[in-house]
Structure formats: structure tokens, C-alpha cells
Design a protein around this motif. Structure first.
Motif, PDB file in Angstrom:
ATOM      1  N   GLN A   1       2.050  15.052  -7.051  1.00 36.18           N
ATOM      2  CA  GLN A   1       2.909  16.221  -6.811  1.00 36.18           C
ATOM      3  C   GLN A   1       3.315  16.867  -8.127  1.00 36.18           C
ATOM      4  N   ASN A   2       3.564  16.040  -9.142  1.00 35.38           N
ATOM      5  CA  ASN A   2       3.872  16.584 -10.463  1.00 35.38           C
ATOM      6  C   ASN A   2       2.670  17.341 -11.037  1.00 35.38           C
ATOM      7  N   SER A   3       1.464  16.746 -10.852  1.00 35.71           N
ATOM      8  CA  SER A   3       0.241  17.421 -11.300  1.00 35.71           C
ATOM      9  C   SER A   3       0.039  18.730 -10.552  1.00 35.71           C
ATOM     10  N   LEU A   4       0.363  18.714  -9.254  1.00 33.46           N
ATOM     11  CA  LEU A   4       0.219  19.916  -8.443  1.00 33.46           C
ATOM     12  C   LEU A   4       1.143  21.023  -8.933  1.00 33.46           C
ATOM     13  N   ARG A   5       2.385  20.670  -9.254  1.00 30.04           N
ATOM     14  CA  ARG A   5       3.331  21.670  -9.763  1.00 30.04           C
ATOM     15  C   ARG A   5       2.838  22.271 -11.076  1.00 30.04           C
ATOM     16  N   GLN A   6       2.308  21.402 -11.955  1.00 33.09           N
ATOM     17  CA  GLN A   6       1.791  21.882 -13.232  1.00 33.09           C
ATOM     18  C   GLN A   6       0.601  22.820 -13.042  1.00 33.09           C
ATOM     19  N   LEU A   7      -0.295  22.468 -12.099  1.00 34.55           N
ATOM     20  CA  LEU A   7      -1.472  23.296 -11.847  1.00 34.55           C
ATOM     21  C   LEU A   7      -1.085  24.628 -11.209  1.00 34.55           C
ATOM     22  N   GLN A   8      -0.100  24.590 -10.308  1.00 34.90           N
ATOM     23  CA  GLN A   8       0.353  25.831  -9.693  1.00 34.90           C
ATOM     24  C   GLN A   8       0.966  26.758 -10.746  1.00 34.90           C
ATOM     25  N   LEU A   9       1.726  26.171 -11.681  1.00 37.11           N
ATOM     26  CA  LEU A   9       2.298  26.962 -12.769  1.00 37.11           C
ATOM     27  C   LEU A   9       1.198  27.535 -13.653  1.00 37.11           C
ATOM     28  N   LYS A  10       0.196  26.701 -13.954  1.00 38.38           N
ATOM     29  CA  LYS A  10      -0.927  27.157 -14.780  1.00 38.38           C
ATOM     30  C   LYS A  10      -1.690  28.280 -14.077  1.00 38.38           C
ATOM     31  N   HIS A  11      -1.901  28.132 -12.762  1.00 37.71           N
ATOM     32  CA  HIS A  11      -2.602  29.164 -11.988  1.00 37.71           C
ATOM     33  C   HIS A  11      -1.826  30.478 -12.033  1.00 37.71           C
ATOM     34  N   THR A  12      -0.497  30.398 -11.847  1.00 34.03           N
ATOM     35  CA  THR A  12       0.331  31.597 -11.862  1.00 34.03           C
ATOM     36  C   THR A  12       0.272  32.284 -13.224  1.00 34.03           C
TER      37      THR A  12
ATOM     38  N   THR B   1       0.845  -1.205   0.000  1.00 27.66           N
ATOM     39  CA  THR B   1       0.000   0.000   0.000  1.00 27.66           C
ATOM     40  C   THR B   1       0.875   1.247   0.000  1.00 27.66           C
ATOM     41  N   ASN B   2       1.957   1.184   0.798  1.00 28.44           N
ATOM     42  CA  ASN B   2       2.884   2.315   0.847  1.00 28.44           C
ATOM     43  C   ASN B   2       3.565   2.536  -0.495  1.00 28.44           C
ATOM     44  N   GLU B   3       3.910   1.415  -1.179  1.00 28.81           N
ATOM     45  CA  GLU B   3       4.561   1.527  -2.475  1.00 28.81           C
ATOM     46  C   GLU B   3       3.641   2.189  -3.494  1.00 28.81           C
ATOM     47  N   ARG B   4       2.359   1.779  -3.483  1.00 25.06           N
ATOM     48  CA  ARG B   4       1.390   2.403  -4.385  1.00 25.06           C
ATOM     49  C   ARG B   4       1.205   3.872  -4.041  1.00 25.06           C
ATOM     50  N   SER B   5       1.192   4.166  -2.736  1.00 25.72           N
ATOM     51  CA  SER B   5       1.003   5.550  -2.299  1.00 25.72           C
ATOM     52  C   SER B   5       2.150   6.435  -2.763  1.00 25.72           C
ATOM     53  N   ASP B   6       3.392   5.890  -2.712  1.00 20.30           N
ATOM     54  CA  ASP B   6       4.544   6.673  -3.177  1.00 20.30           C
ATOM     55  C   ASP B   6       4.411   7.028  -4.647  1.00 20.30           C
ATOM     56  N   THR B   7       3.991   6.060  -5.440  1.00 21.82           N
ATOM     57  CA  THR B   7       3.823   6.302  -6.874  1.00 21.82           C
ATOM     58  C   THR B   7       2.727   7.330  -7.123  1.00 21.82           C
ATOM     59  N   GLU B   8       1.606   7.159  -6.417  1.00 29.76           N
ATOM     60  CA  GLU B   8       0.498   8.106  -6.567  1.00 29.76           C
ATOM     61  C   GLU B   8       0.925   9.501  -6.132  1.00 29.76           C
ATOM     62  N   MET B   9       1.713   9.547  -5.047  1.00 36.39           N
ATOM     63  CA  MET B   9       2.130  10.846  -4.529  1.00 36.39           C
ATOM     64  C   MET B   9       3.037  11.564  -5.520  1.00 36.39           C
ATOM     65  N   ASP B  10       3.980  10.827  -6.139  1.00 37.34           N
ATOM     66  CA  ASP B  10       4.862  11.436  -7.138  1.00 37.34           C
ATOM     67  C   ASP B  10       4.052  11.995  -8.294  1.00 37.34           C
ATOM     68  N   THR B  11       3.071  11.199  -8.745  1.00 39.63           N
ATOM     69  CA  THR B  11       2.223  11.643  -9.859  1.00 39.63           C
ATOM     70  C   THR B  11       1.425  12.878  -9.487  1.00 39.63           C
TER      71      THR B  11
END
Length: 219
Positions: A151-162, A139-149
Motif C-alpha cells: 500500500q505504501n508502494s502504491l501511494r508512492q506510484l500514484q504520486l509519481k504517476h500524478t 499467513t495472515n500476519e505475513r499478509s498484513d506486513t506485505e499489504m502495508d508495504t
């Protein structure tokens, strides 16, 4: 038999994102030069020549100015690098109604981006808490993968918002005679009317004014 997923929209989106990266890279290079543009059409024309060479297929300046994503990047560049300031820009091809529509559209996108950023932040925090418990290894391994994905989406959205907020800020400056940002009430107003002059109310405009407060030196 179920319909196959239409991939055309995804293809178009990916194509625009690739071109958008090329535009950003070119504008960053241009920002370090002494080249100046009196009108956004001149910038679009030079960019079209660059994209024609980079993509190895014809690109017309009119195409760049019709696309809201590309045009927002051009307007933001013009606002930041015009020697005489944003008041030197003239948009004879846009009426007041169209300019107000652009402001509203940009503000809506900023609000939507901000809500999506907040949603992803909450979900990432949830995954981090889940990770900290370390109850089930896989479960932790899946969570790490989901979190990386995510966080990348979050960075893209923050850039888009800016970028959206930057474009909206540029639009308000360009149409300063008819559109104004009321910082105290956090509203965007139509200066041509004395009554019922709120274009964007405080609820919808909140994300933009939060960004504006965090970037006080921009104006």
C-alpha cells in the motif's frame, strides 16, 4: 564466486529522492509567497541556493535543469504560478525534436506507472481476500506486513504517476505551437505536420487522458 550487488545505483536513487523531497517542500513554501519568475532558470538559480544551504554542499542550477525529475517539478511549478500563463516561458535551448522526445518520455513513464499501480491494486485485493479467510494465523500476519508495504508502494506510484502527468501537461502547454493534445481521439499530435503527425497514439496516451479527465479544472 558471485558478484556483489552494485549498490551505487541504489545510493544515487536514494540521494535523488531525498533531494526531490527538499525541492517539493521548497516549492510548496514558495507557492505561498509573492515571488515570481519570468524564466525557469531564475527559479532553478534560487532553488540551487536553497539546496546549497540545506545540503551544505554546492548545488548548481545547471545540475537541476539537466535532471529530468527535478526539471519536471520546476516546470510544473512555473506552469501553475506564472502570472501570464505558460506561454511566457521560452526554451531557446530546446529544438522541436527534443521537446517531442520529452513529451514521449514523460508519457511512457506515466503509462508504466499506471500499469504498476493497477498490478499492485490487484495484488492488494488478493491479499485482502486471503486475509478475510483467516485460515492460518501466521499467513495472515505475513499478509498484513506485505499489504502495508504494498500500500505504501502504491501511494508512492500514484504520486509519481500524478507528477508525471502534471509534467506532461506542462510540456504540452509549453510547446503549444508544435504539440497538441487531441482529447477526442486521445492522442498527442505534431502540429507542424499534416500527415503522420501522431507523436503518442491512443493506446500509450490513455493513462494521461484518464488523468486529464479526472482533473478537468486544470486547463
Amino acid at each position: 564466486m558471485t558478484k556483489g550487488r552494485n549498490t551505487f545505483e541504489g545510493y544515487q536513487q536514494a540521494k535523488q529522492e531525498v533531494r526531490e523531497k527538499l525541492i517539493v517542500q521548497y516549492l510548496e513554501q514558495l507557492a505561498t509567497s509573492r515571488v515570481k519568475f519570468k524564466h525557469v532558470t531564475g527559479l532553478a538559480e534560487m532553488l540551487a541556493i536553497h539546496l546549497t544551504q540545506s545540503e551544505q554542499r554546492p548545488c548548481n542550477k545547471a545540475t537541476l535543469l539537466r535532471n529530468n525529475r527535478y526539471k519536471a517539478l520546476l516546470l510544473t511549478f512555473m506552469a501553475a504560478h506564472l502570472g501570464a500563463g505558460t506561454k511566457s516561458l521560452k526554451f531557446k535551448d530546446l529544438s522541436d525534436d527534443k521537446s517531442k522526445s520529452l513529451v514521449v518520455a514523460a508519457q511512457l513513464e506515466a503509462a508504466n506507472s499506471r500499469r504498476e499501480v493497477e498490478r499492485l491494486k490487484r495484488y492488494i485485493a488478493h491479499l485482502e481476500d486471503k486475509n478475510n479467510t483467516r485460515q492460518i494465523a501466521d499467513t495472515n500476519e505475513r499478509s498484513d506486513t506485505e499489504m502495508d508495504t504494498l500500500q505504501n508502494s502504491l501511494r508512492q506510484l500514484q504520486l509519481k504517476h500524478t507528477r508525471t502527468c502534471q509534467a506532461l501537461f506542462s510540456l504540452i502547454n509549453h510547446f503549444a505551437r508544435t504539440v497538441s493534445a487531441d482529447v477526442e481521439q486521445q492522442r498527442i499530435l505534431d502540429l507542424s505536420r499534416l500527415r503522420n503527425n501522431v507523436i503518442v497514439d491512443s493506446t500509450m496516451a490513455e493513462p494521461f487522458f484518464e488523468w486529464l479527465a479526472a482533473n478537468k479544472g486544470i486547463g
